[in-house]
Design a protein around this motif. Structure first.
Motif, PDB file in Angstrom:
ATOM      1  N   VAL A  55       0.855  -1.293  -0.058  1.00 21.08           N
ATOM      2  CA  VAL A  55      -0.140  -0.118   0.211  1.00 21.08           C
ATOM      3  C   VAL A  55       0.729   0.913  -0.260  1.00 21.08           C
ATOM      4  CG1 VAL A  55      -1.453   1.521   1.190  1.00 21.08           C
ATOM      5  CG2 VAL A  55      -1.854  -0.966   1.495  1.00 21.08           C
ATOM      6  N   GLU A  56       0.483   1.979  -1.023  1.00 19.43           N
ATOM      7  CA  GLU A  56       1.269   2.582  -1.247  1.00 19.43           C
ATOM      8  C   GLU A  56       1.008   3.509  -0.654  1.00 19.43           C
ATOM      9  OE1 GLU A  56       2.113   4.531  -5.662  1.00 19.43           O
ATOM     10  OE2 GLU A  56       3.308   2.361  -5.648  1.00 19.43           O
ATOM     11  N   GLY A  57       1.787   5.411   0.145  1.00 18.62           N
ATOM     12  CA  GLY A  57       1.458   6.329   1.465  1.00 18.62           C
ATOM     13  C   GLY A  57       2.203   6.896   1.662  1.00 18.62           C
ATOM     14  N   ARG A  58       2.449   8.121   2.122  1.00 16.99           N
ATOM     15  CA  ARG A  58       3.410   8.672   3.004  1.00 16.99           C
ATOM     16  C   ARG A  58       2.591   8.793   4.465  1.00 16.99           C
ATOM     17  NH1 ARG A  58       4.359  14.107   3.706  1.00 16.99           N
ATOM     18  NH2 ARG A  58       6.162  15.376   3.583  1.00 16.99           N
ATOM     19  N   TYR A  59       4.018   8.738   5.432  1.00 14.47           N
ATOM     20  CA  TYR A  59       3.377   8.868   6.966  1.00 14.47           C
ATOM     21  C   TYR A  59       3.922   9.883   7.678  1.00 14.47           C
ATOM     22  CZ  TYR A  59       1.304   4.466   5.245  1.00 14.47           C
ATOM     23  OH  TYR A  59       0.569   3.765   4.241  1.00 14.47           O
ATOM     24  N   GLU A  60       3.743  10.152   8.211  1.00 11.26           N
ATOM     25  CA  GLU A  60       4.173  11.276   9.485  1.00 11.26           C
ATOM     26  C   GLU A  60       4.866  10.645  10.460  1.00 11.26           C
ATOM     27  OE1 GLU A  60       2.052  15.217  10.037  1.00 11.26           O
ATOM     28  OE2 GLU A  60       2.794  15.630   8.215  1.00 11.26           O
ATOM     29  N   LEU A  61       5.945  10.484  10.838  1.00 11.36           N
ATOM     30  CA  LEU A  61       5.822   9.527  12.685  1.00 11.36           C
ATOM     31  C   LEU A  61       6.247  10.080  13.276  1.00 11.36           C
ATOM     32  CD1 LEU A  61       8.008   6.737  10.340  1.00 11.36           C
ATOM     33  CD2 LEU A  61       5.669   6.432  10.749  1.00 11.36           C
ATOM     34  N   ASN A  62       6.729  10.101  14.609  1.00 13.52           N
ATOM     35  CA  ASN A  62       6.929  10.636  15.688  1.00 13.52           C
ATOM     36  C   ASN A  62       6.659  11.626  15.569  1.00 13.52           C
ATOM     37  OD1 ASN A  62       8.540  10.030  17.969  1.00 13.52           O
ATOM     38  ND2 ASN A  62      10.501  10.334  17.097  1.00 13.52           N
ATOM     39  N   GLY A  63       5.203  12.352  15.798  1.00 11.56           N
ATOM     40  CA  GLY A  63       4.973  14.024  15.954  1.00 11.56           C
ATOM     41  C   GLY A  63       5.094  14.275  14.643  1.00 11.56           C
ATOM     42  N   GLY A  64       5.439  13.674  13.614  1.00 16.31           N
ATOM     43  CA  GLY A  64       6.030  15.072  12.477  1.00 16.31           C
ATOM     44  C   GLY A  64       7.305  14.515  11.931  1.00 16.31           C
ATOM     45  N   SER A  65       7.942  14.900  13.320  1.00 20.48           N
ATOM     46  CA  SER A  65       9.395  14.247  12.896  1.00 20.48           C
ATOM     47  C   SER A  65      10.127  13.474  12.032  1.00 20.48           C
ATOM     48  CB  SER A  65      10.707  14.645  14.855  1.00 20.48           C
ATOM     49  OG  SER A  65      10.890  12.325  15.097  1.00 20.48           O
ATOM     50  N   ASN A  66       9.529  12.323  11.275  1.00 18.36           N
ATOM     51  CA  ASN A  66      10.499  11.590  10.008  1.00 18.36           C
ATOM     52  C   ASN A  66       8.967  11.665   9.031  1.00 18.36           C
ATOM     53  OD1 ASN A  66      12.161  10.836  12.933  1.00 18.36           O
ATOM     54  ND2 ASN A  66      12.993  10.534  11.244  1.00 18.36           N
ATOM     55  N   ILE A  67       9.057  11.240   8.277  1.00 18.39           N
ATOM     56  CA  ILE A  67       8.235  11.246   6.833  1.00 18.39           C
ATOM     57  C   ILE A  67       8.857  10.161   6.335  1.00 18.39           C
ATOM     58  CG2 ILE A  67       7.296  12.208   4.842  1.00 18.39           C
ATOM     59  CD1 ILE A  67       6.633  13.803   7.548  1.00 18.39           C
ATOM     60  N   LEU A  68       8.048   8.539   6.270  1.00 16.56           N
ATOM     61  CA  LEU A  68       8.083   7.609   5.785  1.00 16.56           C
ATOM     62  C   LEU A  68       7.413   7.306   4.432  1.00 16.56           C
ATOM     63  CD1 LEU A  68       9.230   4.736   5.813  1.00 16.56           C
ATOM     64  CD2 LEU A  68       7.114   4.138   7.299  1.00 16.56           C
ATOM     65  N   ILE A  69       7.729   6.980   3.273  1.00 12.94           N
ATOM     66  CA  ILE A  69       7.376   7.376   2.414  1.00 12.94           C
ATOM     67  C   ILE A  69       7.307   5.226   1.720  1.00 12.94           C
ATOM     68  CG2 ILE A  69       7.297   7.778  -0.267  1.00 12.94           C
ATOM     69  CD1 ILE A  69       6.841   9.721   1.136  1.00 12.94           C
ATOM     70  N   ILE A  70       6.737   4.941   1.135  1.00 13.06           N
ATOM     71  CA  ILE A  70       6.464   3.431   0.499  1.00 13.06           C
ATOM     72  C   ILE A  70       5.452   3.906  -0.124  1.00 13.06           C
ATOM     73  CG2 ILE A  70       5.201   1.436   1.294  1.00 13.06           C
ATOM     74  CD1 ILE A  70       4.836   1.672   4.608  1.00 13.06           C
ATOM     75  N   ARG A  71       6.920   2.740  -1.267  1.00 11.05           N
ATOM     76  CA  ARG A  71       5.720   3.321  -3.252  1.00 11.05           C
ATOM     77  C   ARG A  71       7.364   1.752  -3.451  1.00 11.05           C
ATOM     78  NH1 ARG A  71       7.326   7.858  -4.799  1.00 11.05           N
ATOM     79  NH2 ARG A  71       5.892   9.381  -2.941  1.00 11.05           N
ATOM     80  N   ASP A  72       6.440   1.428  -4.531  1.00 10.90           N
ATOM     81  CA  ASP A  72       6.711   0.416  -4.913  1.00 10.90           C
ATOM     82  C   ASP A  72       7.654  -0.586  -4.451  1.00 10.90           C
ATOM     83  OD1 ASP A  72       6.703   1.791  -7.378  1.00 10.90           O
ATOM     84  OD2 ASP A  72       7.588   2.689  -7.907  1.00 10.90           O
ATOM     85  N   GLY A  73       7.060  -0.769  -3.135  1.00 12.65           N
ATOM     86  CA  GLY A  73       7.249  -2.234  -2.491  1.00 12.65           C
ATOM     87  C   GLY A  73       8.355  -1.974  -1.499  1.00 12.65           C
ATOM     88  N   CYS A  74       9.034  -0.230  -1.670  1.00  9.95           N
ATOM     89  CA  CYS A  74       9.950  -0.106  -1.056  1.00  9.95           C
ATOM     90  C   CYS A  74       9.687   0.908   0.183  1.00  9.95           C
ATOM     91  CB  CYS A  74      11.205   0.419  -1.947  1.00  9.95           C
ATOM     92  SG  CYS A  74      11.935  -0.209  -3.159  1.00  9.95           S
TER      93      CYS A  74
END
Length: 122
Positions: A55-74
């Motif tokens: 599932v592709e997405g953009r996630y704010e982690l740790n209160g927005g201090s890190n931005i995680l991207i998931i795309r194309d299985g990575c």
């Protein structure tokens, strides 16, 4: 045969043997990783989120201090508020066991091959 020729021949055999050994190790270890299907996010050693790599997405982690991207299985960290941004430079991960670590924010993103229970050892 002179002594210098014997030494040169021995050196060449040693170099060829080491190159062959390195090549065998490369092929053994480079293809051994299986693709993961879940990214587990931990802060301070505690699991806080689990995301499917399907599932592709953009996630704010740790209160927005890190931005995680998931795309194309990575998965990768696109941005972080830490001063050195080493976690962002670690790049994309997709194989079982690969991990991105942000030490200043005490955050890890680890790839696992299945949704089974993840055991954390502190």
């Amino acid at each position: 045969m002179s002594l210098s020729r014997k030494n040169r021949l021995a050196d060449l055999i040693l170099i060829a043997s080491l190159l062959l050994l390195a090549l065998v190790c490369y092929f053994l270890f480079s293809g051994s990783g299986s693709h993961g299907n879940v990214a587990v996010v931990c802060v301070n050693g505690e699991e806080v989120a689990r995301y499917s790599l399907a599932v592709e997405g953009r996630y704010e982690l740790n209160g927005g201090s890190n931005i995680l991207i998931i795309r194309d299985g990575c998965a990768w960290l696109e941005d972080a508020d830490c001063p050195d941004k080493l976690c962002v430079r670690q790049g994309k991960i997709e194989l079982d066991g690969q991990c991105i670590t942000c030490l200043p924010n005490k955050l890890t993103v680890t790839i696992y091959a299945d949704n089974s229970e993840v055991e954390l050892i502190s």
